[in-house]
Scaffold this active site. Structure first.
Site, PDB file in Angstrom:
ATOM      1  N   HIS A 512       0.868  -1.188   0.000  1.00  0.00           N
ATOM      2  CA  HIS A 512       0.000   0.000   0.000  1.00  0.00           C
ATOM      3  C   HIS A 512       0.903   1.237   0.000  1.00  0.00           C
ATOM      4  O   HIS A 512       1.274   1.771   1.044  1.00  0.00           O
ATOM      5  CB  HIS A 512      -0.903  -0.012   1.243  1.00  0.00           C
ATOM      6  N   ASP A 560      -1.902 -10.082   1.039  1.00  0.00           N
ATOM      7  CA  ASP A 560      -1.053  -9.217   0.220  1.00  0.00           C
ATOM      8  C   ASP A 560      -1.935  -8.460  -0.767  1.00  0.00           C
ATOM      9  O   ASP A 560      -1.962  -8.749  -1.967  1.00  0.00           O
ATOM     10  CB  ASP A 560      -0.003 -10.057  -0.504  1.00  0.00           C
ATOM     11  N   GLU A 569       0.736  -1.730   4.511  1.00  0.00           N
ATOM     12  CA  GLU A 569       1.320  -0.388   4.492  1.00  0.00           C
ATOM     13  C   GLU A 569       2.558  -0.307   5.385  1.00  0.00           C
ATOM     14  O   GLU A 569       2.533  -0.724   6.533  1.00  0.00           O
ATOM     15  CB  GLU A 569       0.304   0.659   4.940  1.00  0.00           C
TER      16      GLU A 569
END
Length: 615
Positions: A512, A560, A569
């Site tokens: 992310h 994932d 993230e």
């Protein structure tokens, strides 16, 4: 002397003394309070002939059948023992981690490289990252009055710059260099990590504006950029999935005064610790220290007149940061800042404040944060620093009570890491310091760092472990725990996945992160075009090398997926803990220790360069 044998012929010690730390007799060269021994040093050559060093035994085999049976049985038993040992060696062991068998040199390099990918401002041309460029060159223009806030780091997968976690990041990275700079230098990463720290400390010098006169306010810039999930008010750093190089939307600035004591304390800590990293660049080091002293002076004054607050309770200062980095207290940051400023200057005034307010900071610690070192809680790390003072720098009885309390707290902390009665584990062995919170890896990384660092301290004072309420721990237990958390992060987990991007063959491919997920194709991409990359099922076109993602849940499960930031993230604060843990576990340089003790790659006295008893 540690772990060495003493030959009576080579080292004729006539006196011995007792050591309370090691619980054994140690040799002494002078009488003092020692005990005189009458030692007879006699070699084998002086023994009478009847004490010959070889003997002739006359063995007779009376029954060859019994003898053969004995030989066969003995050989069979030996083969069975060998086979059993091999089976046990290759059987999988739950929660058992060997080693530091991983390439930690590569891991350290990659983990530091993540910070290069997070740099904002005029992007250096010598960085080998090909999907980043200059960005945020207008940061600070929207402030009233306008300010130069170009530089710093983007916090995570978004394009916001938060001062609070940035300062924590620089403090922790600097601490790791102060302790383990020999290791960084040995693997060629010292200048790399110092470059990252300076990028951050340069920015922190910008976010603090000291008053020019007694009537002028102190200014602290806590944030550049903001955002929410809707686009009703236009694009921003959250609702727009866009590379920082393509940003065209307005980036508001959050402004604080000296009452934001937690923010001030953390900036003081960062500037102070960084000044020690750059002690050989005297002009820059002094500049950092002077700024830290000025800020601490106004922050402590606000605390004394009971106007101190946490920065996120003040809307104009930290209201926009509340849902990202909500601070639960300020006392631990002021103690933390005072401690680091004492190390940087040797001025006992700062240590006086830190030790006098340590108990109050402990009282204000929330239950959810107990035993955790991260951007919101510095208490456990401060206890380790105070324990360091107790072990290696005798400051007399004035600070004895607080330093002793810190030592007990640190031992208790280590026991809590090792006992599942305090903190649970995932089935794969990851410690769950905040099970109700995502991003477990960031907490495990700092626990790994603190436990390895403390075990090094204990090794140097010749202690084999420690005691705490209801139990004890050994150095071996601490080491097994600390390395197990690093190994889990790097792939020794049920998913067989490295949660640091780029390490090994199996790692998250859908991180992310805006810059990593949008192709570096020389084209401008709007917010709407960016959504296509946010929701794409394809792997990121750019590898965000060294980024530690948030990680798995409490059952070791991991998704994932780019649109699930609670799994994928990364952040600069999390990676700072990872870098510290990795360098702590790296092998030391292959040189003898200057002190003659064990070679741990730890600079035990460098932190005390400015500390003197008569300060």
């Amino acid at each position: 002397m540690i772990g060495s044998s003493i030959s009576a012929e080579k080292y004729p010690a006539r006196f011995v003394h007792t050591s309370p730390e090691s619980d054994r007799l140690l040799p002494c060269t002078s009488q003092g309070k020692s005990i005189e021994l009458d030692v007879l040093t006699t070699g084998f050559d002086s023994l009478p002939p009847k004490f010959s060093k070889s003997y002739d035994y006359e063995l007779v085999i009376a029954d060859r059948t019994h003898y053969k049976r004995f030989v066969y049985i003995s050989l069979t038993i030996a083969v069975l023992i060998l086979a059993l040992g091999l089976v046990l060696h290759f059987l999988p062991h739950k929660n058992h981690h060997h080693g530091p068998s991983k390439n930690l040199t590569l891991a350290v390099n990659q983990a530091i490289t993540f910070f290069d990918a997070q740099k904002s401002g005029n992007y250096p041309s010598n960085i080998p990252i090909r999907f980043r460029g200059s960005s945020g060159l207008g940061d600070g223009n929207s402030s009233n009055p306008p300010a130069d806030l170009v530089g710093g780091f983007y916090d995570s997968g978004n394009n916001i710059k938060f001062t609070f976690p940035t300062a924590y990041t620089i403090t922790l990275l600097s601490w790791s260099v102060i302790e383990y700079h020999q290791k960084y230098a040995d693997i060629g990463e010292l200048e790399h990590i110092k470059d990252v720290i300076k990028w951050g400390s340069d920015y922190l010098l910008k976010v603090f504006v000291a008053p020019n006169a007694s009537s002028d306010p102190t200014i602290l810039y806590s944030q550049v950029g903001t955002g929410n999930d809707t686009r009703n008010s236009g694009p921003n750093d959250i609702n727009c999935w866009q590379r920082p190089e393509d940003m065209r939307y307005k980036r508001p600035v959050s402004v604080c005064d000296a009452t934001a004591s937690d923010l001030a304390g953390e900036i003081v800590a960062a500037l102070s610790a960084a000044s020690m990293v750059f002690k050989e660049e005297k002009e820059y080091s002094v500049r950092l220290t002077k700024a830290a002293e000025k800020l601490y002076e106004v922050a402590e004054k606000e605390d004394q007149i009971h106007r101190a607050e946490t920065y996120t309770t003040i809307d104009a200062c930290g209201g926009a940061a509340r849902k990202f980095y909500n601070s639960s207290g300020y006392k631990d940051e002021l103690v933390w800042g005072g401690t680091w400023l004492y190390f940087a200057t040797g001025n006992h005034t700062y240590l006086d404040y830190a030790t006098a307010n340590f108990a109050a900071a402990a009282k204000n610690e929330t239950m959810a944060d107990k035993g955790i070192f991260y951007w919101n809680n510095k208490l456990t790390a401060n206890a380790v620093l105070f324990t360091r003072l107790l072990f290696f720098r005798d400051l007399g009885s004035l600070y004895e009570e607080t330093l002793g309390l810190s030592s007990n707290m640190t031992d208790q902390l280590m026991c809590s890491y090792l006992s599942e009665e305090n903190f649970n584990r995932t089935p794969g062995g990851l410690i769950l310091l905040r099970p109700d919170n995502g991003g477990q890896l960031q907490f495990a990384a700092t626990a790994s760092f603190l436990s390895k660092l403390y075990s090094d301290y204990l090794t140097l004072i010749i202690r084999s472990g420690g005691n705490c309420t209801g139990g004890s721990f050994s150095l071996e237990m601490l080491h097994r725990f600390s390395i197990s958390q690093v190994n889990y992060i790097l792939g020794d987990n049920p998913k067989k996945m490295s949660y640091m991007v780029g390490f090994g063959d199996n790692y998250p491919k859908h991180v992310h992160h805006r810059s990593a997920s949008i192709p570096w194709d020389g084209q401008y991409h709007t917010c709407d075009e960016g959504d296509r990359w946010l929701h794409s099922q394809d792997a990121n076109p750019n590898t965000l090398l060294g980024a530690m993602v948030a990680g798995p849940d409490q059952f070791d499960d991991f998704a994932d997926e780019r649109d699930k930031p609670w799994f994928t993230e990364p952040s600069i604060a999390s990676n700072a803990g990872l870098v510290a843990a990795l360098i702590a576990h790296h092998d030391p340089p292959r040189v003898s220790s200057p002190s003659g003790g064990p070679n741990l790659g730890l600079d035990i006295m460098g932190m005390f360069e400015k500390v003197h008893l008569d300060s």
